[in-house]
Design an enzyme around this catalytic site. Structure first.
Site, PDB file in Angstrom:
ATOM      1  CE1 TYR A   1      30.131  49.708  39.871  1.00 38.20           C
ATOM      2  CE2 TYR A   1      31.846  48.220  40.638  1.00 38.20           C
ATOM      3  CZ  TYR A   1      31.431  49.260  39.828  1.00 38.20           C
ATOM      4  OH  TYR A   1      32.334  49.853  38.965  1.00 38.20           O
ATOM      5  CB  THR A   2      29.889  41.779  40.962  1.00 43.78           C
ATOM      6  OG1 THR A   2      29.282  41.845  39.668  1.00 43.78           O
ATOM      7  CG2 THR A   2      28.824  41.437  42.006  1.00 43.78           C
TER       8      THR A   2
ATOM      9  CE1 TYR B   1      31.869  43.151  45.104  1.00 41.05           C
ATOM     10  CE2 TYR B   1      33.678  41.787  45.897  1.00 41.05           C
ATOM     11  CZ  TYR B   1      32.347  41.935  45.547  1.00 41.05           C
ATOM     12  OH  TYR B   1      31.506  40.865  45.644  1.00 41.05           O
TER      13      TYR B   1
ATOM     14  CB  THR C   1      32.040  39.018  48.783  1.00 40.57           C
ATOM     15  OG1 THR C   1      33.241  38.569  48.148  1.00 40.57           O
ATOM     16  CG2 THR C   1      32.316  40.386  49.371  1.00 40.57           C
ATOM     17  CG  ASP C   2      35.999  35.547  48.916  1.00 42.60           C
ATOM     18  OD1 ASP C   2      35.112  35.987  48.147  1.00 42.60           O
ATOM     19  OD2 ASP C   2      37.137  35.245  48.520  1.00 42.60           O
TER      20      ASP C   2
ATOM     21  CG  ASP D   1      17.673  53.862  40.690  1.00 41.35           C
ATOM     22  OD1 ASP D   1      18.680  53.247  41.112  1.00 41.35           O
ATOM     23  OD2 ASP D   1      17.711  55.032  40.282  1.00 41.35           O
TER      24      ASP D   1
ATOM     25  N   GLY E   1      21.003  39.329  37.767  1.00 45.69           N
ATOM     26  CA  GLY E   1      22.234  38.676  38.184  1.00 45.69           C
ATOM     27  C   GLY E   1      22.136  37.163  38.165  1.00 45.69           C
TER      28      GLY E   1
ATOM     29  CE  LYS F   1      28.730  42.285  48.674  1.00 47.67           C
ATOM     30  NZ  LYS F   1      27.290  42.234  48.264  1.00 47.67           N
TER      31      LYS F   1
END
Length: 295
Positions: free
Chosen positions: A64-65, A128, A104-105, A39, A13, A132
């Site tokens: 996972y983005t 998503y 994340t926001d 993994d 990433g 998160k």
């Protein structure tokens, strides 16, 4: 903490790559792993790597983005964003190793009108975002010695991101249409990486008395995706590159499977007050990144 390396999960990433560059500059030892060597969906695989590395601290930079794809792949998103952090936190708890986890926001609903603070209520509106948030909750439940870092709109020369997409579209199209009613803060991956290593250093110095908890880490200021694109194209034009006409559109004009926060600006006062970390204005790194990608 022990004298072992810092273990970084998520080798491929853009944040993990930025952490590698920053660590090399500082002389910090890292043990980095990601697929296919580790993994994250398998507990034994994670445990084998971490036990072998014997780290002093773990940084989870894997996620996972694919925000829109997550709407049709909720199980895959939850495996990486919720279950994998839970496994990492459990291993860290069992081995008395602190964890820095990146979030994340998107855990917020985007209905605010002032920057979100760390203790504001979460209400994610996408698969998503919910995955998160579940990852954050799992880390808090399993491990006291943790720092959760929420960031947003990450860009840099590595990986897939908005800045690189805009440069590609600029070379392909005469007109580019970008959403102008979603607000946030573009944040350079290298700035995030450097700040995380600063936090790691403080955790090592303070030991059990370290300021564990959740912090917001983004550049200063705010803009829209349209404003971000305008800055990217201005930087490209200054280098003599072709730039397109940039048209502003609304979220309604560009429907996506996942709901994006209309307002995802994060308040960073807690980070500044606690760690003395304050990132420069969001515009600061754009020209430099464009130059890196086009030279």
């Amino acid at each position: 903490m022990t004298n072992g390396p810092i273990a970084v999960i998520g080798a491929s990433g853009q944040l993990a790559r930025a952490l590698t560059h920053s660590a090399v500059e500082r002389g910090v030892r890292l043990a980095i792993a990601g697929r296919p060597f580790v993994d994250l969906t398998t507990k034994d695989s994670v445990a084998r790597f971490l036990s072998s590395a014997a780290p002093c601290l773990v940084i989870n930079a894997a996620a996972y983005t694919a925000v829109d794809k997550a709407e049709s792949e909720p199980d895959a998103a939850n495996l990486l964003n919720a279950e994998a952090p839970a496994r990492l936190a459990q291993w860290c708890a069992e081995n008395d190793v602190p964890l820095i986890h990146v979030s994340t926001d998107y855990v917020f609903d985007g209905r605010a009108q002032t920057p979100y603070r760390e203790d504001d209520a979460c209400n994610p509106q996408s698969v998503y975002g919910r995955s998160k948030l579940a990852g954050e909750q799992a880390v808090r439940a399993a491990l006291e010695r943790h720092v959760i870092v929420r960031t947003a709109w990450v860009y840099g020369p590595d990986g897939n991101n908005f800045l690189k997409t805009m440069l590609r579209l600029a070379s392909e199209r005469d007109v580019v249409r970008v959403v102008a009613d979603q607000h946030g803060t573009p944040t350079r991956a290298s700035d995030i990486a450097s700040s995380i290593l600063d936090i790691a250093t403080r955790l090592a110095l303070d030991g059990p008395a370290a300021p564990w908890g959740t912090y917001h880490l983004v550049a200063s200021g705010q803009t829209t995706w349209h404003g971000f694109a305008a800055e990217i194209f201005a930087s490209a034009a200054a280098l003599g590159l072709k730039t397109p006409q940039l048209d502003a559109i609304t979220t309604r004009d560009y429907p996506t499977p996942a709901v994006r926060p209309a307002y995802g600006v994060l308040d960073t006062k807690k980070l500044s007050d606690t760690f003395g970390i304050a990132l420069p204005p969001w515009q600061h790194g754009v020209a430099d990144c464009v130059r890196q990608l086009t030279r």
